[in-house]
Structure formats: C-alpha cells, structure tokens
Write a protein that holds these residues in place. Structure first.
Motif: not given
Length: 158
Positions: A42-46, A61-63, A69-73, A78-80
């Motif tokens: 997921d991090q790599w895809r983002i 980004v979610a798509d 949305a909750p998991k992406l948020s 964490r990535m921020v």
C-alpha cells in the motif's frame, strides 16, 4: 484425457481463477520484497502514484491504492509522521488537501522500486511481446467492470 479439474470450464471460470491466482502470487512476491525494506504494498502504491502524478487528493489515492477511506487515513497519517508524504493545500481549490511525496519519500521509493525490480522484471519477461496487449485487456476489463462506467452505459436518457 485431462481430468475434469484440468479441463477449462466453458463459462470462463478457469480464466477468473487463474487471474486471481496470478494476482495473489504477484502481490505476495511484491509484499515479500517490500518487507525487506520495512514497507508495504500500500505504501509503495501510494508513493508510486504521487511520484508519477504529483499531488493527489485523498479520493484519487484511495482508488489507486484500493483502500477504503478509514484505512487510507490511518496509513497517510503514519506516512506523514514518517516524513514520506506531506499534506498541501490545493492551489486551485483551497478547500481541498493534496498529498505529495516528500524528498525522504522519493528516496524511499527508489529503494522500494529496487527491491521490487526483480518481481516486475520477471512479470514483463514472462509476458514478453504480449505485455502491452495484456495491459490493454486488463484496462478493458476494469473499465467494463467499473460501477460508474456501468451506470453511465446503462442509464436511460431522460
């Protein structure tokens, strides 16, 4: 004569099963390669999306990452915190927040691309000259299965 388990079914179920099997296998191999870098698929895809497109709103980004949305948020938070991505105000629409890759994120992405290179190369080599056609077929399938595209194609003009 092949057994019934080896014979392709007339309605295409075998193709669907094989597509699922290939996706699981490739996903597993990519995840394993990324784990060696303390990352996730997921991090790599983002980061790949953000590096390719620049800033993107959360819904895009979610798509792309195929996350709700909750998991992406939570993942974005964490990535921020890890300084891989940054939140920026959209210059065109000040109400909208864009996510952009940071310099540290670009360095991490280069490492993650290197870690996944073998899997990606093997995928392209296995497909050979058919790689472009395969991509075209997958996009056609996705476009045909996209709920928004289906709604538009079946809408009765009013």
């Amino acid at each position: 004569m092949p057994s019934s388990a080896e014979r392709p079914s007339p309605d295409g179920d075998e193709s669907l099963r094989l597509l699922s099997l290939v996706e699981r296998t490739l996903t597993g191999r990519l995840e394993e390669a990324l784990r060696s870098c303390d990352s996730s698929l997921d991090q790599w895809r983002i980061l790949r999306l953000l590096a390719d497109r620049g800033g993107s709103p959360m819904n895009v980004v979610a798509d792309h990452a195929m996350l709700l949305a909750p998991k992406l948020s939570k993942l974005v938070d964490r990535m921020v915190a890890a300084n891989l991505i940054l939140r920026r105000q959209d210059h065109e629409d000040r109400r909208r927040v864009l996510i952009v890759v940071s310099e540290r994120g670009r360095r991490a992405l280069a490492e993650w691309d290197e870690a996944t290179a073998e899997v990606r190369t093997q995928f392209r080599e296995l497909l050979g000259a058919d790689a472009e056609q395969f991509g075209t077929l997958l996009r056609r399938l996705q476009d045909g299965l996209d709920p928004a595209a289906l709604e538009q194609s079946t809408a009765v003009p009013g």
